[in-house]
Design an enzyme around this catalytic site. Structure first.
Site, PDB file in Angstrom:
ATOM      1  N   SER A   1      51.641  36.869   2.926  1.00  0.00           N
ATOM      2  CA  SER A   1      51.460  38.035   2.061  1.00  0.00           C
ATOM      3  C   SER A   1      52.759  38.826   1.948  1.00  0.00           C
ATOM      4  O   SER A   1      53.112  39.328   0.869  1.00  0.00           O
ATOM      5  CB  SER A   1      50.345  38.928   2.618  1.00  0.00           C
ATOM      6  OG  SER A   1      49.115  38.267   2.614  1.00  0.00           O
TER       7      SER A   1
ATOM      8  N   ASP B   1      45.858  52.923  -3.708  1.00  0.00           N
ATOM      9  CA  ASP B   1      45.034  52.387  -2.623  1.00  0.00           C
ATOM     10  C   ASP B   1      43.963  53.423  -2.308  1.00  0.00           C
ATOM     11  O   ASP B   1      44.154  54.626  -2.556  1.00  0.00           O
ATOM     12  CB  ASP B   1      45.874  52.092  -1.383  1.00  0.00           C
ATOM     13  CG  ASP B   1      45.205  51.103  -0.437  1.00  0.00           C
ATOM     14  OD1 ASP B   1      45.643  49.936  -0.381  1.00  0.00           O
ATOM     15  OD2 ASP B   1      44.237  51.490   0.247  1.00  0.00           O
TER      16      ASP B   1
ATOM     17  N   TYR C   1      44.877  27.247   4.391  1.00  0.00           N
ATOM     18  CA  TYR C   1      44.440  28.263   3.434  1.00  0.00           C
ATOM     19  C   TYR C   1      43.423  27.609   2.499  1.00  0.00           C
ATOM     20  O   TYR C   1      43.674  26.524   1.968  1.00  0.00           O
ATOM     21  CB  TYR C   1      45.610  28.797   2.619  1.00  0.00           C
ATOM     22  CG  TYR C   1      46.605  29.605   3.411  1.00  0.00           C
ATOM     23  CD1 TYR C   1      46.261  30.837   3.948  1.00  0.00           C
ATOM     24  CD2 TYR C   1      47.899  29.135   3.628  1.00  0.00           C
ATOM     25  CE1 TYR C   1      47.171  31.584   4.679  1.00  0.00           C
ATOM     26  CE2 TYR C   1      48.823  29.879   4.353  1.00  0.00           C
ATOM     27  CZ  TYR C   1      48.451  31.095   4.877  1.00  0.00           C
ATOM     28  OH  TYR C   1      49.347  31.825   5.606  1.00  0.00           O
TER      29      TYR C   1
ATOM     30  N   MET D   1      52.719  31.374  -4.319  1.00  0.00           N
ATOM     31  CA  MET D   1      54.016  32.029  -4.483  1.00  0.00           C
ATOM     32  C   MET D   1      54.986  31.728  -3.339  1.00  0.00           C
ATOM     33  O   MET D   1      56.162  31.442  -3.589  1.00  0.00           O
ATOM     34  CB  MET D   1      53.830  33.527  -4.656  1.00  0.00           C
ATOM     35  CG  MET D   1      53.177  33.912  -5.972  1.00  0.00           C
ATOM     36  SD  MET D   1      53.086  35.710  -6.195  1.00  0.00           S
ATOM     37  CE  MET D   1      51.952  35.789  -7.596  1.00  0.00           C
TER      38      MET D   1
ATOM     39  N   LYS E   1      48.036  24.433   1.884  1.00  0.00           N
ATOM     40  CA  LYS E   1      47.157  24.841   0.785  1.00  0.00           C
ATOM     41  C   LYS E   1      45.849  24.073   0.793  1.00  0.00           C
ATOM     42  O   LYS E   1      45.703  23.027   1.418  1.00  0.00           O
ATOM     43  CB  LYS E   1      47.873  24.640  -0.555  1.00  0.00           C
ATOM     44  CG  LYS E   1      49.014  25.612  -0.784  1.00  0.00           C
ATOM     45  CD  LYS E   1      48.552  27.063  -0.755  1.00  0.00           C
ATOM     46  CE  LYS E   1      47.694  27.427  -1.946  1.00  0.00           C
ATOM     47  NZ  LYS E   1      47.222  28.849  -1.892  1.00  0.00           N
TER      48      LYS E   1
ATOM     49  N   VAL F   1      45.435  43.339  -4.219  1.00  0.00           N
ATOM     50  CA  VAL F   1      44.190  43.839  -3.633  1.00  0.00           C
ATOM     51  C   VAL F   1      43.494  42.702  -2.901  1.00  0.00           C
ATOM     52  O   VAL F   1      43.366  41.594  -3.431  1.00  0.00           O
ATOM     53  CB  VAL F   1      43.260  44.414  -4.718  1.00  0.00           C
ATOM     54  CG1 VAL F   1      41.964  44.910  -4.110  1.00  0.00           C
ATOM     55  CG2 VAL F   1      43.967  45.541  -5.465  1.00  0.00           C
TER      56      VAL F   1
ATOM     57  N   HIS G   1      40.841  29.817   0.327  1.00  0.00           N
ATOM     58  CA  HIS G   1      40.577  30.691  -0.821  1.00  0.00           C
ATOM     59  C   HIS G   1      39.394  30.175  -1.638  1.00  0.00           C
ATOM     60  O   HIS G   1      39.500  29.908  -2.839  1.00  0.00           O
ATOM     61  CB  HIS G   1      41.834  30.799  -1.694  1.00  0.00           C
ATOM     62  CG  HIS G   1      43.024  31.360  -0.974  1.00  0.00           C
ATOM     63  ND1 HIS G   1      43.082  32.672  -0.543  1.00  0.00           N
ATOM     64  CD2 HIS G   1      44.198  30.782  -0.592  1.00  0.00           C
ATOM     65  CE1 HIS G   1      44.244  32.883   0.061  1.00  0.00           C
ATOM     66  NE2 HIS G   1      44.925  31.769   0.056  1.00  0.00           N
TER      67      HIS G   1
ATOM     68  N   ASP H   1      45.019  34.116  -5.759  1.00  0.00           N
ATOM     69  CA  ASP H   1      44.406  33.168  -4.829  1.00  0.00           C
ATOM     70  C   ASP H   1      42.931  33.453  -4.615  1.00  0.00           C
ATOM     71  O   ASP H   1      42.145  32.544  -4.326  1.00  0.00           O
ATOM     72  CB  ASP H   1      45.116  33.220  -3.471  1.00  0.00           C
ATOM     73  CG  ASP H   1      46.389  32.393  -3.444  1.00  0.00           C
ATOM     74  OD1 ASP H   1      46.461  31.402  -4.189  1.00  0.00           O
ATOM     75  OD2 ASP H   1      47.313  32.732  -2.694  1.00  0.00           O
TER      76      ASP H   1
ATOM     77  N   GLU I   1      43.093  32.357   6.064  1.00  0.00           N
ATOM     78  CA  GLU I   1      42.986  33.747   5.585  1.00  0.00           C
ATOM     79  C   GLU I   1      41.751  34.462   6.104  1.00  0.00           C
ATOM     80  O   GLU I   1      41.603  35.668   5.868  1.00  0.00           O
ATOM     81  CB  GLU I   1      43.024  33.797   4.050  1.00  0.00           C
ATOM     82  CG  GLU I   1      41.788  33.279   3.347  1.00  0.00           C
ATOM     83  CD  GLU I   1      41.793  31.791   3.097  1.00  0.00           C
ATOM     84  OE1 GLU I   1      40.922  31.323   2.335  1.00  0.00           O
ATOM     85  OE2 GLU I   1      42.666  31.078   3.665  1.00  0.00           O
TER      86      GLU I   1
ATOM     87  N   ARG J   1      56.148  23.823   1.335  1.00  0.00           N
ATOM     88  CA  ARG J   1      55.875  24.146   2.734  1.00  0.00           C
ATOM     89  C   ARG J   1      55.258  22.967   3.467  1.00  0.00           C
ATOM     90  O   ARG J   1      54.681  22.062   2.862  1.00  0.00           O
ATOM     91  CB  ARG J   1      54.929  25.354   2.818  1.00  0.00           C
ATOM     92  CG  ARG J   1      55.543  26.675   2.426  1.00  0.00           C
ATOM     93  CD  ARG J   1      54.504  27.790   2.355  1.00  0.00           C
ATOM     94  NE  ARG J   1      53.607  27.640   1.214  1.00  0.00           N
ATOM     95  CZ  ARG J   1      52.611  28.468   0.933  1.00  0.00           C
ATOM     96  NH1 ARG J   1      52.361  29.493   1.719  1.00  0.00           N
ATOM     97  NH2 ARG J   1      51.857  28.272  -0.140  1.00  0.00           N
TER      98      ARG J   1
END
Length: 352
Positions: A135, A199, A96, A301, A77, A239, A98, A270, A120, A17
């Site tokens: 996602s 959930d 991102y 991913m 990333k 989750v 994380h 992540d 995020e 990406r």
């Protein structure tokens, strides 16, 4: 005067990406914003340097030149070595991150002293607009990859998830009915598998239940989770607690009860993973066996489909990038609330 926007080449293994498409970058340059990109950064997504140059983007010859030139670094990333030594205190980093499961990176960013905003953790009217498209892609990839890993050549038990006449359907269990989990549920249901989704949100469960007759939506009580995981051919972890470490919802003991050759795909990796046996992998070496179960826990991913993912990410992120380029961006709660580290300190509540 706007900050210089620099887009480096992603160096995480098989990460194709790029943060901005040529047209998105051109949208900025047409507004008088200086945009630069590291030479070759767009090629894995199908965008040569000439496409960017056509839109007035400066082509920087290498990473050192890009980071030296840029003031606002926009990437996909989280930075890894050797990117970290190129980041400076005066940089504004937008990507991102994380950070919850990565204290080492958190500490290094604090040591640098820059301001870092994580895609995020940008929240807009209760949504995570920059995380949502990735996602969605990750949820679909989880089922595509999981179905493939169940094939004999990949070391699987030889199961066709959707079954066929006179053949049992495969069993898919998904934890989390948000964007990633919902995408996985829809993809597995479309293949014809028996799908169970867990959930705690009753509205999400109702929505999942009404999608298709082969979807069962349940509250995650231990006895039911034990039963469904043990009978699963494919378990998908999806989750999310925004900005925070993912809760562990599947234990090692539950994994050990799965049939040999079954598959776990943990999209939550992540944020540390929601399965106790999860550990991060890359596309260079994406799977491992634990308790006889094949695990796929790649931390990027969507990087496997960079053309599609770049277009989706760029479209979702650019409106917030434009706000970030205004002098009073810190007055915008969406971006101010997304700041993870600033001036040598962790500032996001989920990380404190």
């Amino acid at each position: 005067m706007s900050l210089k926007v620099g887009v480096p080449k992603e160096i995480k293994p098989l990460e194709g990406r790029v943060a901005l498409t040529p047209t998105a970058a051109g949208d900025l340059t047409h507004q008088g914003i200086e945009v630069g990109i590291e030479s070759g950064a767009g090629i894995p997504s199908g965008y040569p340097d000439s496409d960017y140059a056509h839109h007035g983007v400066q082509i920087l010859p290498d990473a050192d030149a890009l980071y030296d030139w840029a003031e606002l670094v926009v990437k996909v990333k989280e930075p890894i070595e050797p990117e970290l030594h190129r980041l400076k205190r005066n940089h504004l980093l937008f990507c991102y991150l994380h950070l919850a499961p990565n204290p080492t990176l958190t500490r290094k960013l604090c040591d640098i002293g820059l301001t870092a905003i994580a895609f995020e953790t940008v929240v807009d009217q209760g949504r995570l607009p920059i995380l949502v498209p990735m996602s969605d892609i990750a949820g679909r990839i989880a089922i595509q990859v999981g179905a493939h890993l169940l094939h004999i050549p990949q070391g699987g038990p030889g199961i066709l998830l959707g079954g066929l006449a006179a053949v049992e359907r495969g069993n898919v269990v998904v934890f989390g009915a948000g964007t990633a989990g919902g995408a996985a549920v829809r993809a597995a249901s479309a293949l014809g598998a028996n799908v169970t989704v867990f959930d705690k949100n009753p509205q999400q469960l109702a929505h999942m239940h009404h999608l298709a007759p082969n979807i069962t939506a349940l509250v995650p009580t231990k006895s039911v989770v034990d039963e469904k995981v043990a009978d699963a051919d494919l378990v998908v972890g999806a989750v999310l607690l925004p900005g925070a470490a993912a809760p562990r919802v599947v234990s090692r003991a539950q994994v050990a009860q799965m049939r040999p050759g079954s598959v776990i795909v943990d999209i939550s990796v992540d944020q540390g993973g929601c399965v106790e046996t999860t550990r991060p992998t890359t596309y260079d070496d994406p799977t491992y066996l634990e308790e006889g179960v094949r695990h796929f826990c790649v931390t990027n991913m969507p990087g496997a489909v960079p053309r599609s993912a770049t277009q989706a990410l760029s479209a979702a992120m650019v409106p917030y990038l434009k706000v970030l380029l205004t002098p009073d961006w810190q007055a915008d709660p969406r971006l101010a609330g997304g700041v993870n580290v600033h001036d040598g300190k962790v500032v996001h509540p989920a990380l404190l």
